[in-house]
Design an enzyme around this catalytic site. Structure first.
Site, PDB file in Angstrom:
ATOM      1  N   HIS A   1      -0.035  70.710  23.405  1.00 59.61           N
ATOM      2  CA  HIS A   1       0.373  71.566  22.278  1.00 59.61           C
ATOM      3  C   HIS A   1       1.378  72.578  22.818  1.00 59.61           C
ATOM      4  O   HIS A   1       1.005  73.550  23.469  1.00 59.61           O
ATOM      5  CB  HIS A   1      -0.834  72.297  21.677  1.00 59.61           C
TER       6      HIS A   1
ATOM      7  N   HIS B   1       5.235  74.767  22.107  1.00 62.37           N
ATOM      8  CA  HIS B   1       6.390  75.167  21.301  1.00 62.37           C
ATOM      9  C   HIS B   1       7.583  75.318  22.232  1.00 62.37           C
ATOM     10  O   HIS B   1       7.617  76.236  23.061  1.00 62.37           O
ATOM     11  CB  HIS B   1       6.120  76.498  20.595  1.00 62.37           C
TER      12      HIS B   1
ATOM     13  N   ARG C   1      10.734  75.381  20.916  1.00 58.49           N
ATOM     14  CA  ARG C   1      11.790  76.043  20.119  1.00 58.49           C
ATOM     15  C   ARG C   1      13.098  75.247  20.184  1.00 58.49           C
ATOM     16  O   ARG C   1      13.102  74.063  20.475  1.00 58.49           O
ATOM     17  CB  ARG C   1      12.014  77.501  20.580  1.00 58.49           C
TER      18      ARG C   1
ATOM     19  N   ASN D   1       7.451  73.159  14.343  1.00 62.92           N
ATOM     20  CA  ASN D   1       7.667  74.298  13.431  1.00 62.92           C
ATOM     21  C   ASN D   1       8.970  75.033  13.721  1.00 62.92           C
ATOM     22  O   ASN D   1       9.000  76.230  13.977  1.00 62.92           O
ATOM     23  CB  ASN D   1       6.467  75.258  13.440  1.00 62.92           C
TER      24      ASN D   1
ATOM     25  N   LYS E   1       1.769  67.073  12.644  1.00 58.82           N
ATOM     26  CA  LYS E   1       1.117  68.381  12.687  1.00 58.82           C
ATOM     27  C   LYS E   1       0.998  68.969  11.288  1.00 58.82           C
ATOM     28  O   LYS E   1       2.007  69.117  10.583  1.00 58.82           O
ATOM     29  CB  LYS E   1       1.943  69.323  13.581  1.00 58.82           C
TER      30      LYS E   1
ATOM     31  N   HIS F   1      -3.569  72.908  12.462  1.00 58.66           N
ATOM     32  CA  HIS F   1      -3.776  74.337  12.701  1.00 58.66           C
ATOM     33  C   HIS F   1      -4.883  74.761  11.737  1.00 58.66           C
ATOM     34  O   HIS F   1      -4.629  74.976  10.548  1.00 58.66           O
ATOM     35  CB  HIS F   1      -2.490  75.125  12.450  1.00 58.66           C
TER      36      HIS F   1
ATOM     37  N   HIS G   1      -5.861  74.274  19.315  1.00 58.71           N
ATOM     38  CA  HIS G   1      -6.145  75.594  19.891  1.00 58.71           C
ATOM     39  C   HIS G   1      -7.428  76.219  19.341  1.00 58.71           C
ATOM     40  O   HIS G   1      -7.411  77.285  18.733  1.00 58.71           O
ATOM     41  CB  HIS G   1      -4.965  76.556  19.730  1.00 58.71           C
TER      42      HIS G   1
ATOM     43  N   ASP H   1      -0.361  75.811  23.736  1.00 60.57           N
ATOM     44  CA  ASP H   1       0.149  76.609  22.613  1.00 60.57           C
ATOM     45  C   ASP H   1       1.064  77.709  23.130  1.00 60.57           C
ATOM     46  O   ASP H   1       1.125  78.803  22.568  1.00 60.57           O
ATOM     47  CB  ASP H   1      -0.983  77.191  21.758  1.00 60.57           C
TER      48      ASP H   1
ATOM     49  N   HIS I   1       8.507  84.002  22.086  1.00 61.57           N
ATOM     50  CA  HIS I   1       9.297  84.764  21.117  1.00 61.57           C
ATOM     51  C   HIS I   1      10.180  85.712  21.920  1.00 61.57           C
ATOM     52  O   HIS I   1       9.805  86.120  23.019  1.00 61.57           O
ATOM     53  CB  HIS I   1       8.386  85.601  20.201  1.00 61.57           C
TER      54      HIS I   1
ATOM     55  N   ALA J   1       3.453  86.374  16.439  1.00 62.00           N
ATOM     56  CA  ALA J   1       2.263  85.771  17.067  1.00 62.00           C
ATOM     57  C   ALA J   1       2.677  84.672  18.031  1.00 62.00           C
ATOM     58  O   ALA J   1       3.481  83.808  17.691  1.00 62.00           O
ATOM     59  CB  ALA J   1       1.355  85.200  15.985  1.00 62.00           C
TER      60      ALA J   1
END
Ligand code: NCD
Ligand code: ZN
Length: 341
Positions: free
Chosen positions: A16, A18, A20, A44, A99, A138, A172, A244, A248, A260
């Site tokens: 899992h 991210h 980006r 996402n 997802k 999620h 998660h 996860d 950011h 988050a």
């Protein structure tokens, strides 16, 4: 002098992640490709990855960013109830999972699912069952923040019962209720992050507020962490590591209105080794970081051998401007060597 204890991990997988896009992808890609053989890539983005063309194009951008590093991006599609068998069959070979986000529940999830009506979801989920596409979820309601995941367990159970051939991955997980659900339904599995094995809500908000530990789902109570620790440390066959890691920009974290997500990918294996050693469970770490995921997803990762040594590592203040968990703190293990092939 006694030699430093070494720990060797083969083909670590992050189920899992991210990564980006654009500049952020460039900033964080090495944190994963250096030590992991591959990762499940979350969809996402803005807009979310929701067509065959978008999956292929995103995979290509990741591939360009990783350069010559050996790393497999296991792609995912952003779930929409409108997907049918023809649409999914045409892109089956491009994805590893789909997802599902409840609408508006976390970063960039506005186009997700509202209400969980089995009949409305049936065409898409039946097609996924037939095509053997796992559903990553999620699992949070929009209730009180500490209860969101526990409240969602009844939805997990409803889906697991209505679609017994669908592999459902509770992403998660942070609560003892989710751990209990694993035992009740054959087709429920889970990913667990490294931060949820280390922290509770106290670490996030019990003293001065720690924005770099703030994520969805939020870290819960000590007894929840204990339940997660138990299944992680024994490498329960239905759980696997999924960081996860969710970077950011620093200004978006250190802001009133903190985004988050906890950025952990470059230090995840070091922290897991420290944790498993502390609990005298190092013999189970390989299964937790790779073997179980291989069995659950049926993937065969690229060969990569990561050697860790018990030597303090000072976590950098940032990686290309992205602040990691435990920035400037010392952790017990360092990466000694990574061999590809
Ligand atoms: C994730 C993100 O930033 O994309 N944030 C998070 O807190 N974990 C989204 C998610 O997985 O919920
Ligand atoms: Zn995530």
């Amino acid at each position: 002098m006694p030699s430093t204890p070494l720990v060797v991990l083969n083909a670590p997988l992050d189920m899992h992640l991210h990564l980006r896009d654009g500049e952020m992808l460039q900033n964080v890609i090495n944190g994963s490709t250096q030590t992991f053989s591959g990762a499940i890539i979350m969809p996402n983005l803005v807009p979310p990855v929701s067509s065959k063309e978008e999956v292929i194009a995103y995979k290509e951008r990741i591939s360009l960013a990783q350069g010559d590093k050996k790393f497999t991006s296991y792609m995912t599609l952003f779930f929409k109830p409108s997907y049918d068998k023809a649409f999914l069959s045409a892109l089956r070979d491009e994805i590893t999972a789909i997802k599902l986000y409840p609408a508006g529940i976390t970063t960039n999830s506005e186009g997700g699912v509202s209400g969980f009506d089995v009949e409305e979801l049936r065409p898409a989920l039946d097609a996924m069952s037939e095509l053997n596409i796992p559903l990553c979820v999620h699992g949070e309601t929009n209730g009180f923040v500490m209860d969101r995941e526990a409240e969602f367990v009844s939805i997990y159970e409803k889906l697991a019962t209505a679609f017994p051939k669908l592999k459902i991955i509770m992403e998660h997980i942070t609560t003892k209720e989710s751990v209990a659900a694993l035992e009740k339904h054959e087709n429920l599995y889970a990913t667990i992050t490294v931060h949820h094995l280390f922290i509770t809500l106290d670490d996030v908000a019990g003293g001065m507020l720690q924005p770099h530990l703030f994520c969805k789902p939020i870290a819960k109570r000590p007894e929840d962490r204990d339940a997660l620790l138990k299944v992680a440390l024994e490498a329960h066959s239905k759980v696997m590591f999924g960081s996860d890691s969710a970077p950011h920009p620093q200004h978006a974290k250190e802001n009133c209105g903190c985004a988050a997500g906890v950025f952990t990918s470059p230090i995840a294996l070091q922290l897991l080794t420290e944790l498993f050693e502390k609990h005298d469970a190092l013999e189970n770490l390989q299964a937790f970081v790779s073997g179980n995921a291989q069995n659950i997803y049926g993937v065969q990762p690229l060969a990569k051998t990561v050697t860790l040594e018990k030597k303090p590592f000072k976590v950098p203040a940032n990686y290309n401007g992205v602040v990691p968990m435990y920035a400037n703190e010392e952790i017990a293990y360092s990466i000694k060597e990574v061999k590809n092939g």
